[in-house]
Design an enzyme around this catalytic site. Structure first.
Site, short mmCIF file in Angstrom:
data_model
loop_
_atom_site.label_atom_id
_atom_site.label_comp_id
_atom_site.label_asym_id
_atom_site.label_seq_id
_atom_site.Cartn_x
_atom_site.Cartn_y
_atom_site.Cartn_z
N GLY A 67 0.90 -1.07 0.09
CA GLY A 67 0.06 -0.13 -0.11
C GLY A 67 0.92 1.29 -0.02
N GLN A 68 0.34 2.22 -0.43
CA GLN A 68 0.84 3.60 -0.60
C GLN A 68 0.30 4.68 0.40
OE1 GLN A 68 3.24 4.68 -2.87
NE2 GLN A 68 3.22 6.46 -1.25
N GLY A 69 1.23 4.90 1.69
CA GLY A 69 0.70 6.07 2.44
C GLY A 69 1.17 7.41 2.08
N THR A 70 0.77 8.30 2.96
CA THR A 70 1.19 9.73 2.94
C THR A 70 2.55 9.98 2.95
OG1 THR A 70 -0.92 10.07 3.94
CG2 THR A 70 0.32 12.02 3.93
N PHE A 71 3.33 9.22 4.01
CA PHE A 71 4.83 9.32 4.28
C PHE A 71 5.46 8.47 3.89
CE2 PHE A 71 2.74 12.76 6.95
CZ PHE A 71 3.25 14.00 6.25
N GLY A 72 5.06 7.46 3.35
CA GLY A 72 5.84 6.21 3.07
C GLY A 72 5.05 5.15 2.35
N VAL A 74 3.98 0.72 2.39
CA VAL A 74 3.76 -0.48 3.30
C VAL A 74 4.12 -1.61 2.34
CG1 VAL A 74 2.07 -2.02 4.74
CG2 VAL A 74 1.87 0.73 4.27
N LYS A 89 5.89 -0.83 7.51
CA LYS A 89 5.66 0.46 6.94
C LYS A 89 6.68 1.29 7.08
CE LYS A 89 1.79 3.70 8.20
NZ LYS A 89 0.52 3.81 8.86
N ASP A 195 -9.08 8.62 11.46
CA ASP A 195 -9.02 8.14 10.07
C ASP A 195 -9.73 6.87 9.89
OD1 ASP A 195 -8.43 8.45 7.29
OD2 ASP A 195 -6.17 8.06 7.74
N1 LIG Z 1 -0.33 -4.90 8.86
C1 LIG Z 1 -0.61 -4.99 7.67
N2 LIG Z 1 -0.95 -6.38 6.83
C2 LIG Z 1 -0.93 -6.16 5.70
N3 LIG Z 1 -1.30 -4.94 4.95
C3 LIG Z 1 -1.18 -3.77 5.49
C4 LIG Z 1 -0.71 -3.80 6.99
N4 LIG Z 1 -0.76 -2.42 7.28
C5 LIG Z 1 -0.92 -1.65 6.43
N5 LIG Z 1 -1.29 -2.52 5.23
C6 LIG Z 1 -1.58 -2.30 3.77
O1 LIG Z 1 -1.28 -0.89 3.50
C7 LIG Z 1 -2.21 0.16 3.30
C8 LIG Z 1 -1.70 1.39 3.70
O2 LIG Z 1 -1.52 1.22 5.33
P1 LIG Z 1 -1.82 2.46 6.29
O3 LIG Z 1 -2.92 2.97 6.08
O4 LIG Z 1 -1.22 2.03 7.53
O5 LIG Z 1 -0.64 3.52 5.54
P2 LIG Z 1 -0.65 5.04 5.55
O6 LIG Z 1 0.57 5.38 5.24
O7 LIG Z 1 -1.07 5.55 6.92
O8 LIG Z 1 -1.77 5.08 4.27
P3 LIG Z 1 -2.88 6.42 4.30
O9 LIG Z 1 -2.04 7.67 4.37
O10 LIG Z 1 -3.70 6.26 2.87
O11 LIG Z 1 -3.83 6.46 5.27
C9 LIG Z 1 -3.34 -0.58 4.06
O12 LIG Z 1 -4.68 -0.22 3.32
C10 LIG Z 1 -3.28 -2.22 3.81
O13 LIG Z 1 -3.70 -2.44 2.67
#
Ligand SMILES: Nc1ncnc2c1ncn2[C@@H]1O[C@H](COP(=O)(O)OP(=O)(O)OP(=O)(O)O)[C@@H](O)[C@H]1O
Length: 657
Positions: A67-72, A74, A89, A195
C-alpha cells in the site's frame, strides 16, 4: 578539629550522586564557564546506531508493496530468523534534514500504548540506511525506519471490492462488532482515531479485524465516553478539523467544527457499515464543500431541530440547502427496519445524537436474525487496498465477456463467467512433508483466474497505489495507444496467479487457516456474541437508549410502540452494575456552547462559545486544500494530513457497479 581526621565524613559531591545502582563508569562532570552550571558530557553515538531499534540488514527482507501511504509505503516482508511474514511500514527520513514525520512519531507512540485484539500491534521499529551514509556527500541519501507489524491477509476495502468474496449479514454483524470493540477500546483509552475507513481496517487469517493507521490519532481532552451520555467524548478542546479521509469525514468536520468529539469516528463506522452493502464508499465528495452537499443529499439538510449547532459553524452556509433525506430509499433493499435505524443513528448529523461505540454495540440490529456469526471464514485470496484496480479490471473483463441478450423467443446457453468460476475452494497444496515450510507468499491464491484474464491484468502494484482512497496521487505511466499499460512480466504481485503454485497444505499456511474448507456457501453456526459490559465504562444497559421501556422516547415512535415483543424490541438482559438513571437531555444550548449544565460532563473544560461567522458574506467555508505547513522543514502542523490537491476520480471505483 582537624578536617582530615578519620571520623570526618567526606562532603557530598555531585560526582557521588552517580555512584549508585549498577552504573559501571561514571561520566565526567563538567562545569560551564559562562553559566557556572554543571553538566555531563555523553559519549558521541556511532552514526549507525539508533537506540531502541533493530537494524534492517540481516534481520528482515523487503518484498512487494502492499500500500501507499502519505509519508511512506507499506511492504510485505519476512523476518529472516523466524521466516515469519510481516508488514513493514516504511518511513523515509531525509539525511540532510534528519527529520522524522510527526504522524509516524504519533503513530508509534500511540500504538505502543494500545493493546487489544482488534488493534494492530507494533512488533518493533527497524532502522535502515544507505551503505555509504556516513561519508554522505550526496543529499539524495536517506535513512528509513520501518514499523514492523504483523502481516494481515486482507484489508476491508480489498475484501469489499473483491468480486470473489460475498459477505453474508451474519458476517457483517460480526465484523461490525469487532470494529466497535476496537474503537471502544481506543475511545476509552482517550484517543480519537480520526481516520476510520475500510482501508484502515485489516483482517488476519483468523478473521480477526484490526484497526490500523494511527497516523492521525490523538489524545483527546475530557472524560472518556459513558453509556449515560449521548454523543462522543473529547469536546473539551479545539482540534484541527482537517482530518479524516474526505469521503469518511463527519458533517461537523466538513462544516469546520473544531470542538469535535470521538463521534467523528462513529461517522466513519457508519460509512464503513453502509459500504458493506454498496461495496464502494457511499459519500464520494469531489471537494471539501461538495462533501457537505453529498452528505446532506443522503441525510437531508438539517433543520434546527435536527442539529442546532450547525448554524454556528464556519461552514453554516451549507445548511441553507434544501435536500430531502434519501437514506432509507437507498438502503432499504439491504437492511431491515432495525438495520436502517442502526445506520441512521451511526450517521446522525448532530454528533450528540450519534451513537457511541458502547451504545452501538447494544443496538437491537445485532440481536435480530441472523445473529452475528461466531467467526469470519472468508473464501479469500489476499485482498488489499492496492488490489482494487485489478478487481475493477477483472470486472470490466467479465462484463465485456457477457453473453448478449437473446432475441425474443430464443435462448442462449450461458457460459460460466470467469469470476464465478473462481469461487471454488482453495486447492489443497503439496503436503507439509513435500518441502520445507516457508512462510506462505502471495503466490498462493484461492484459485487462479483463467490465463486469458491473467494476461490482461499483469499489472504492477506500484501502478495501483492510488485508487481513490489514498491521499497522494501517483499517476500510472502513460501507455502507448492501444497497448495495455499493465504489461506482463513486471514482477508484480500478479505472479501469485501462477497456476502451478499451490498453497502449502498445512495449518501454518494463512490461506488454509483463513478458510480451511473453502466454500462461500459454508453455513455458519449462528451463536450470538456476548453483548454485555466488557469495560468499566459500559455500565448498566438499563440506562441505555435501548432499554425497551415504552416511556423511552425512542419507543414512543409508533413504529416500535405497542408491538408484540420481538427480537427487535425486547428489553436487554440486566447487567449487574447499577448506575443512576440519568435522563438523556438533548437540549443543546448554542448560546453558551453547552448542551445542558446538568448533563454535560464536559461543561467545565468546554471553551467559551464559538464566535463563528454566520452571514453569507462572512460565513465562507474556511476549509481549503492548504498544503502542510513546513516549519524549519519539519511537519509541525497539527493538520497532519491535509487534503492533497488530488483529483478523486469517482469513476475509478464507481463505474464498476
Ligand atoms: N499489517 C499489515 N498487513 C497487511 N497490509 C497492511 C498492513 N498495514 C497496512 N497494510 C496495507 O497498506 C495500506 C496502507 O496502510 P496504512 O493506512 O497504515 O498506511 P498510511 O501510510 O497511513 O496510508 P494512508 O495515508 O493512505 O492512510 C493498507 O490499506 C493495507 O492495505
Amino acid at each position: 578539629m582537624n578536617d582530615s581526621g578519620p571520623t570526618s565524613v567526606p562532603p557530598k559531591t555531585e560526582f557521588n550522586k552517580y555512584k549508585i545502582g549498577k552504573v559501571k563508569s561514571t561520566p565526567a562532570i563538567q562545569r560551564d564557564a559562562k553559566t557556572n552550571l554543571t553538566y555531563i558530557k555523553l559519549r558521541k553515538r556511532s552514526s549507525e546506531k539508533v537506540y531502541g531499534c533493530t537494524v534492517f540488514q540481516n534481520h528482515y527482507r523487503e518484498d512487494e508493496k502492499l500500500g501507499q501511504g502519505t509519508f511512506g509505503e507499506v511492504y510485505k516482508g519476512i523476518h529472516l530468523e523466524t521466516q515469519r511474514q510481516v508488514a513493514m511500514k516504511k518511513i523515509i527520513v531525509g539525511v540532510e534534514k534528519d527529520l522524522f514525520p510527526i504522524t509516524a512519531q504519533r503513530e508509534i507512540t500511540i500504538l505502543k500504548r494500545l493493546n487489544h485484539k482488534n488493534i494492530i500491534k507494533l512488533i518493533e521499529m527497524v532502522y535502515d540506511h544507505s551503505p555509504d551514509i556516513i561519508n554522505a556527500a550526496s543529499t539524495n541519501l536517506h535513512k528509513s525506519f520501518y514499523m514492523i507489524l504483523p502481516y494481515m491477509v486482507a484489508d476491508l476495502s480489498g475484501v469489499l471490492h473483491n468480486p470473489r468474496i460475498n459477505l453474508e449479514t451474519c458476517d457483517i454483524k460480526n465484523m461490525m462488532l469487532q470494529i466497535l470493540e476496537g474503537l471502544n477500546y481506543i475511545h476509552c483509552a482517550k484517543f480519537m482515531h480520526r481516520d476510520i475507513k475500510t482501508a484502515n481496517i485489516l483482517i488476519d487469517h483468523n478473521g480477526v479485524l484490526k484497526l490500523a493507521d494511527f497516523g492521525l490519532a490523538r489524545l483527546y481532552y475530557g472524560c472518556p465516553p459513558n453509556l449515560k451520555y449521548p454523543g462522543g467524548a473529547g469536546s473539551g478542546a479545539k482540534y484541527t478539523s482537517v482530518v479524516v479521509t474526505r469521503w469518511y469525514r463527519a458533517p461537523e468536520l466538513v462544516l469546520g467544527d473544531k470542538h469535535y468529539t470521538t463521534a467523528v469516528d462513529i461517522w466513519g463506522v457508519g460509512c464503513v457499515f453502509a459500504e458493506f452493502f454498496e461495496k464502494k464508499p457511499i459519500l464520494q465528495g469531489k471537494t471539501d464543500i461538495d462533501q457537505g452537499h453529498v452528505i446532506f443529499k443522503l441525510l437531508g439538510t438539517p433543520t434546527e431541530d435536527d442539529w442546532a449547532m450547525a448554524r454556528y459553524l464556519p461552514g453554516a452556509e451549507l445548511t441553507g440547502t434544501n435536500y430531502k433525506p434519501t437514506l432509507k430509499e437507498r438502503f432499504c433493499k439491504y437492511l431491515t427496519e432495525a438495520g436502517l435505524d442502526f445506520l441512521g443513528q451511526l450517521l446522525a448529523l448532530d454528533p450528540y445524537k450519534r451513537l457511541t461505540t458502547m451504545s452501538a454495540k447494544l443496538h437491537p440490529w445485532f440481536r435480530e436474525d441472523p445473529l452475528p456469526s461466531e467467526k469470519i471464514t472468508l473464501p479469500t485470496e489476499e485482498s488489499h487496498e492496492a488490489d482494487i484496480k485489478r478487481y475493477k479490471e477483472e470486472m470490466h473483463q467479465t462484463l465485456s465477456q457477457r453473453v448478449p441478450t437473446a432475441p425474443r423467443g430464443h435462448t442462449i446457453e450461458k457460459s460460466e463467467s470467469p469470476i464465478s468460476k473462481n469461487r471454488g475452494p482453495i486447492p489443497k497444496g503439496p503436503k507439509k512433508d513435500e518441502g520445507f515450510f516457508l512462510a506462505p507468499s502471495r503466490d498462493i491464491v484461492a484459485k487462479p483466474p483463467p490465463p486469458k484474464m491473467r494476461d490482461q491484468h499483469q499489472n504492477s502494484r506500484q501502478h495501483h497505489a492510488n485508487n481513490g482512497y489514498s491521499k497522494v496521487a501517483i499517476s500510472p505511466p502513460a501507455a502507448p495507444t492501444g497497448v495495455n499499460r499493465y504489461s506482463a512480466n513486471n514482477g508484480s504481485r500478479n505472479n501469485r496467479f501462477n497456476s502451478s503454485t499451490m498453497a502449502p497444505n498445512n495449518n501454518r499456511n494463512p490461506v488454509n487457516r483463513f478458510h480451511p474448507e473453502t466454500n462461500i456457501n459454508t453455513k455458519y453456526t449462528k451463536v450470538p456474541l456476548p453483548l454485555g459490559p466488557q469495560s468499566r465504562y459500559q455500565g448498566n444497559s438499563a440506562d441505555s437508549r435501548y432499554k425497551g421501556s415504552p416511556n423511552d422516547s425512542r419507543y414512543r415512535n409508533p413504529r416500535y410502540f405497542n408491538k408484540p415483543e420481538t427480537n427487535f424490541n425486547k428489553p436487554l438482559p440486566k447487567y449487574s452494575r447499577q448506575e443512576p438513571n440519568v435522563p438523556i437531555n438533548r437540549n443543546f444550548n448554542p448560546s453558551n456552547g453547552s448542551r445542558d449544565a446538568i448533563f454535560d460532563h464536559h461543561q467545565e473544560s468546554r471553551p467559551p462559545p464559538p464566535q463563528f461567522p454566520v452571514s453569507s458574506s462572512q460565513g465562507q467555508h474556511q476549509l481549503t486544500n492548504k498544503p502542510i505547513e513546513k516549519k524549519n522543514g519539519s511537519f509541525m502542523d497539527e493538520r497532519v494530513k491535509p487534503d492533497e490537491p488530488k483529483e478523486f476520480d469517482n469513476s475509478d471505483i464507481a463505474d464498476l457497479y
